[in-house]
Design a protein around this motif. Sequence first.
Motif, PDB file in Angstrom:
ATOM      1  N   ARG A  86     -39.695   6.585 -46.447  1.00 37.01           N
ATOM      2  CA  ARG A  86     -38.867   6.541 -47.648  1.00 37.01           C
ATOM      3  C   ARG A  86     -37.815   7.661 -47.674  1.00 37.01           C
ATOM      4  O   ARG A  86     -36.650   7.417 -47.996  1.00 37.01           O
ATOM      5  CB  ARG A  86     -39.768   6.658 -48.890  1.00 37.01           C
ATOM      6  CG  ARG A  86     -39.047   6.892 -50.198  1.00 37.01           C
ATOM      7  CD  ARG A  86     -38.368   5.668 -50.745  1.00 37.01           C
ATOM      8  NE  ARG A  86     -37.578   5.980 -51.940  1.00 37.01           N
ATOM      9  CZ  ARG A  86     -37.076   5.076 -52.758  1.00 37.01           C
ATOM     10  NH1 ARG A  86     -37.288   3.798 -52.521  1.00 37.01           N
ATOM     11  NH2 ARG A  86     -36.372   5.439 -53.798  1.00 37.01           N
ATOM     12  N   ILE A  87     -38.227   8.902 -47.336  1.00 34.65           N
ATOM     13  CA  ILE A  87     -37.309  10.014 -47.572  1.00 34.65           C
ATOM     14  C   ILE A  87     -36.666  10.618 -46.322  1.00 34.65           C
ATOM     15  O   ILE A  87     -35.518  11.076 -46.388  1.00 34.65           O
ATOM     16  CB  ILE A  87     -37.992  11.138 -48.393  1.00 34.65           C
ATOM     17  CG1 ILE A  87     -39.104  11.820 -47.594  1.00 34.65           C
ATOM     18  CG2 ILE A  87     -38.510  10.601 -49.710  1.00 34.65           C
ATOM     19  CD1 ILE A  87     -39.696  13.031 -48.325  1.00 34.65           C
ATOM     20  N   ILE A  88     -37.357  10.627 -45.182  1.00 29.11           N
ATOM     21  CA  ILE A  88     -36.822  11.341 -44.015  1.00 29.11           C
ATOM     22  C   ILE A  88     -35.556  10.696 -43.448  1.00 29.11           C
ATOM     23  O   ILE A  88     -34.559  11.396 -43.200  1.00 29.11           O
ATOM     24  CB  ILE A  88     -37.889  11.513 -42.929  1.00 29.11           C
ATOM     25  CG1 ILE A  88     -39.036  12.403 -43.443  1.00 29.11           C
ATOM     26  CG2 ILE A  88     -37.286  12.132 -41.672  1.00 29.11           C
ATOM     27  CD1 ILE A  88     -38.628  13.816 -43.807  1.00 29.11           C
ATOM     28  N   PRO A  89     -35.516   9.376 -43.218  1.00 24.57           N
ATOM     29  CA  PRO A  89     -34.259   8.789 -42.708  1.00 24.57           C
ATOM     30  C   PRO A  89     -33.072   9.036 -43.648  1.00 24.57           C
ATOM     31  O   PRO A  89     -31.956   9.305 -43.190  1.00 24.57           O
ATOM     32  CB  PRO A  89     -34.589   7.300 -42.589  1.00 24.57           C
ATOM     33  CG  PRO A  89     -36.077   7.249 -42.434  1.00 24.57           C
ATOM     34  CD  PRO A  89     -36.589   8.358 -43.289  1.00 24.57           C
ATOM     35  N   PHE A  90     -33.332   8.975 -44.956  1.00 23.11           N
ATOM     36  CA  PHE A  90     -32.260   9.203 -45.918  1.00 23.11           C
ATOM     37  C   PHE A  90     -31.768  10.646 -45.870  1.00 23.11           C
ATOM     38  O   PHE A  90     -30.554  10.906 -45.853  1.00 23.11           O
ATOM     39  CB  PHE A  90     -32.751   8.865 -47.327  1.00 23.11           C
ATOM     40  CG  PHE A  90     -31.694   9.036 -48.392  1.00 23.11           C
ATOM     41  CD1 PHE A  90     -30.690   8.093 -48.546  1.00 23.11           C
ATOM     42  CD2 PHE A  90     -31.699  10.145 -49.229  1.00 23.11           C
ATOM     43  CE1 PHE A  90     -29.709   8.254 -49.523  1.00 23.11           C
ATOM     44  CE2 PHE A  90     -30.732  10.319 -50.197  1.00 23.11           C
ATOM     45  CZ  PHE A  90     -29.734   9.367 -50.346  1.00 23.11           C
ATOM     46  N   LEU A  91     -32.706  11.598 -45.818  1.00 23.86           N
ATOM     47  CA  LEU A  91     -32.314  13.007 -45.736  1.00 23.86           C
ATOM     48  C   LEU A  91     -31.594  13.307 -44.422  1.00 23.86           C
ATOM     49  O   LEU A  91     -30.651  14.110 -44.388  1.00 23.86           O
ATOM     50  CB  LEU A  91     -33.542  13.909 -45.886  1.00 23.86           C
ATOM     51  CG  LEU A  91     -34.232  13.880 -47.251  1.00 23.86           C
ATOM     52  CD1 LEU A  91     -35.471  14.769 -47.246  1.00 23.86           C
ATOM     53  CD2 LEU A  91     -33.276  14.298 -48.368  1.00 23.86           C
ATOM     54  N   MET A  92     -32.053  12.677 -43.343  1.00 25.49           N
ATOM     55  CA  MET A  92     -31.360  12.848 -42.063  1.00 25.49           C
ATOM     56  C   MET A  92     -29.919  12.372 -42.145  1.00 25.49           C
ATOM     57  O   MET A  92     -29.005  13.034 -41.647  1.00 25.49           O
ATOM     58  CB  MET A  92     -32.089  12.074 -40.962  1.00 25.49           C
ATOM     59  CG  MET A  92     -33.331  12.728 -40.425  1.00 25.49           C
ATOM     60  SD  MET A  92     -33.998  11.810 -39.009  1.00 25.49           S
ATOM     61  CE  MET A  92     -32.741  12.150 -37.759  1.00 25.49           C
ATOM     62  N   LEU A  93     -29.707  11.229 -42.785  1.00 30.55           N
ATOM     63  CA  LEU A  93     -28.350  10.700 -42.915  1.00 30.55           C
ATOM     64  C   LEU A  93     -27.479  11.659 -43.723  1.00 30.55           C
ATOM     65  O   LEU A  93     -26.309  11.896 -43.376  1.00 30.55           O
ATOM     66  CB  LEU A  93     -28.399   9.316 -43.575  1.00 30.55           C
ATOM     67  CG  LEU A  93     -27.089   8.546 -43.650  1.00 30.55           C
ATOM     68  CD1 LEU A  93     -26.478   8.361 -42.258  1.00 30.55           C
ATOM     69  CD2 LEU A  93     -27.318   7.181 -44.306  1.00 30.55           C
ATOM     70  N   CYS A  94     -28.054  12.238 -44.786  1.00 27.05           N
ATOM     71  CA  CYS A  94     -27.308  13.236 -45.565  1.00 27.05           C
ATOM     72  C   CYS A  94     -26.927  14.430 -44.703  1.00 27.05           C
ATOM     73  O   CYS A  94     -25.799  14.929 -44.770  1.00 27.05           O
ATOM     74  CB  CYS A  94     -28.155  13.709 -46.751  1.00 27.05           C
ATOM     75  SG  CYS A  94     -28.392  12.494 -48.060  1.00 27.05           S
ATOM     76  N   TYR A  95     -27.867  14.884 -43.884  1.00 23.09           N
ATOM     77  CA  TYR A  95     -27.608  16.076 -43.069  1.00 23.09           C
ATOM     78  C   TYR A  95     -26.634  15.781 -41.939  1.00 23.09           C
ATOM     79  O   TYR A  95     -25.864  16.654 -41.533  1.00 23.09           O
ATOM     80  CB  TYR A  95     -28.923  16.626 -42.524  1.00 23.09           C
ATOM     81  CG  TYR A  95     -28.828  18.067 -42.054  1.00 23.09           C
ATOM     82  CD1 TYR A  95     -28.028  18.995 -42.724  1.00 23.09           C
ATOM     83  CD2 TYR A  95     -29.550  18.516 -40.957  1.00 23.09           C
ATOM     84  CE1 TYR A  95     -27.941  20.306 -42.309  1.00 23.09           C
ATOM     85  CE2 TYR A  95     -29.477  19.841 -40.537  1.00 23.09           C
ATOM     86  CZ  TYR A  95     -28.661  20.725 -41.215  1.00 23.09           C
ATOM     87  OH  TYR A  95     -28.575  22.033 -40.806  1.00 23.09           O
ATOM     88  N   ILE A  96     -26.663  14.566 -41.426  1.00 20.60           N
ATOM     89  CA  ILE A  96     -25.706  14.186 -40.381  1.00 20.60           C
ATOM     90  C   ILE A  96     -24.277  14.322 -40.901  1.00 20.60           C
ATOM     91  O   ILE A  96     -23.416  14.931 -40.262  1.00 20.60           O
ATOM     92  CB  ILE A  96     -25.972  12.754 -39.882  1.00 20.60           C
ATOM     93  CG1 ILE A  96     -27.235  12.719 -39.007  1.00 20.60           C
ATOM     94  CG2 ILE A  96     -24.775  12.218 -39.085  1.00 20.60           C
ATOM     95  CD1 ILE A  96     -27.717  11.316 -38.684  1.00 20.60           C
ATOM     96  N   VAL A  97     -24.013  13.761 -42.089  1.00 17.22           N
ATOM     97  CA  VAL A  97     -22.650  13.847 -42.620  1.00 17.22           C
ATOM     98  C   VAL A  97     -22.330  15.273 -43.049  1.00 17.22           C
ATOM     99  O   VAL A  97     -21.169  15.711 -42.955  1.00 17.22           O
ATOM    100  CB  VAL A  97     -22.427  12.850 -43.783  1.00 17.22           C
ATOM    101  CG1 VAL A  97     -22.657  11.424 -43.317  1.00 17.22           C
ATOM    102  CG2 VAL A  97     -23.307  13.153 -44.986  1.00 17.22           C
ATOM    103  N   ALA A  98     -23.344  16.034 -43.480  1.00 12.60           N
ATOM    104  CA  ALA A  98     -23.115  17.438 -43.831  1.00 12.60           C
ATOM    105  C   ALA A  98     -22.719  18.239 -42.609  1.00 12.60           C
ATOM    106  O   ALA A  98     -21.734  18.993 -42.620  1.00 12.60           O
ATOM    107  CB  ALA A  98     -24.373  18.035 -44.457  1.00 12.60           C
ATOM    108  N   TYR A  99     -23.473  18.070 -41.554  1.00 20.72           N
ATOM    109  CA  TYR A  99     -23.237  18.861 -40.355  1.00 20.72           C
ATOM    110  C   TYR A  99     -21.933  18.449 -39.685  1.00 20.72           C
ATOM    111  O   TYR A  99     -21.222  19.293 -39.116  1.00 20.72           O
ATOM    112  CB  TYR A  99     -24.407  18.696 -39.389  1.00 20.72           C
ATOM    113  CG  TYR A  99     -24.628  19.911 -38.526  1.00 20.72           C
ATOM    114  CD1 TYR A  99     -25.277  21.033 -39.035  1.00 20.72           C
ATOM    115  CD2 TYR A  99     -24.165  19.960 -37.224  1.00 20.72           C
ATOM    116  CE1 TYR A  99     -25.467  22.166 -38.261  1.00 20.72           C
ATOM    117  CE2 TYR A  99     -24.357  21.079 -36.437  1.00 20.72           C
ATOM    118  CZ  TYR A  99     -25.013  22.179 -36.970  1.00 20.72           C
ATOM    119  OH  TYR A  99     -25.194  23.297 -36.194  1.00 20.72           O
TER     120      TYR A  99
END
Length: 442
Positions: free
Chosen positions: A32-45
Amino acid sequence: MEVSQTMPGQPAGTAASQKTIDDAVYRKVTWRIIPFLMLCYIVAYLDRVNVGFAKLQMLADLQFSETVYGLGAGVFFLGYFLFEVPSNVMLHKIGARVWIARIMITWAIISGAFMFVTTPTQFYIMRFLLGIAEAGFFPGIILYLTYWYPSERRARMVCTFMAAIPVAGLIGGPLSGWIMETFAGWHGYAGWQWMFVLEAIPAALMGVAVLLYLDNSIRAAKWLTEDEKVILEQRIATEAQGKVSHPSIRAMFADPRIWVMALIYFCCVMGQYSLTFWLPSLIKAAGVTGVLNIGLFTAIPYSFAVASMILLGRSSDKYRERRWHMAIPLVVGAAAIVCSALAGAHNTGWAIFFLTIAAGGILAASPMFWSLPTAFLGGVSAAAGIAAINSVGNLAGFAAPYMIGSIKDLTQSTDIAIYLLAAILVIGAAIIMRVPAKLVNK
């Protein structure tokens, strides 16, 4: 009334059956949460480090020196440093959903505005503002994961989440190169200008998505059953009993363990940002030509780093060992980046090979680090402590690019800077092994 921890259709009363139940619940949480957080961090980074690709064209267009670029790339972390702790304390108070959304939308606007930078002063100001906007995002996510995962499950979750760093490089390298070649001159703007605008759009969209998707806590998650919530809350409550919660933020800052952790992380971040800001230039120095080709070659080290981060995280949790899992990758990364410099432009294949090994070691060490302080910090101390460690450590994000840029301007080579960087990584590994195993091997 106590709610049973067992789930329908599952055997009860044994440690094995309870572990099966726990694994099923945590698997649901993770998907539920890890793929979504990863996607957020990808665009952040991507928005944080795409200046490394802009450099390939921007310096010539704007007549910036390597020192100007290094200072501008690094000044981001001064704003980040100043606002990190207040931002994370605010997240702890008002919740991750609203605060992380605010961070993402703000930095998207600033990142896109880099299109209009024309002078060194404007470059410095915009990088500083970007650091202020993004302050609190990464430590906020690390804090958020402590709300869901106990320490024995956290290393592989942090490593999986932080695999977004090399994934961002894997995607961002070819994407940035393609944008800069394809859109060069479109409507009178350079390719690097279009890159800043187009790569800011996903951050704004993800900021809106955070408001709609993310839950502040286990109790607020409507997608969990009551039994599942009780299991998760009890695991977190049990772990919290053994953690340090300082009576005040001042007392937390007086704890020498916080500063040891910050020093270790500083060494890790020196390596991490030296790679992310300078990898395109190092690959170009190895003999690769053309921004698209350089972008494609950056995918090789980042692909290897994704695998090494995930495998090390799983191994660390399996054996409940933290220090060696972090120190060895740092030493390997230090040796490999020195070898890449020795290979140089006369042997492109070996240079890329050693840069790949260096990325796998250096980038894997950073997520492994967060299993150390989160093993003993809890409550508000976790919010402020994680932010303080991250903000001090990320001063290396200022020091690393400025150091490399200055040394390259003075010597016309990055070799001396790389040797110095390798020494810092080895020092970091030595400090890690001085940390008591019983403090962090949880």
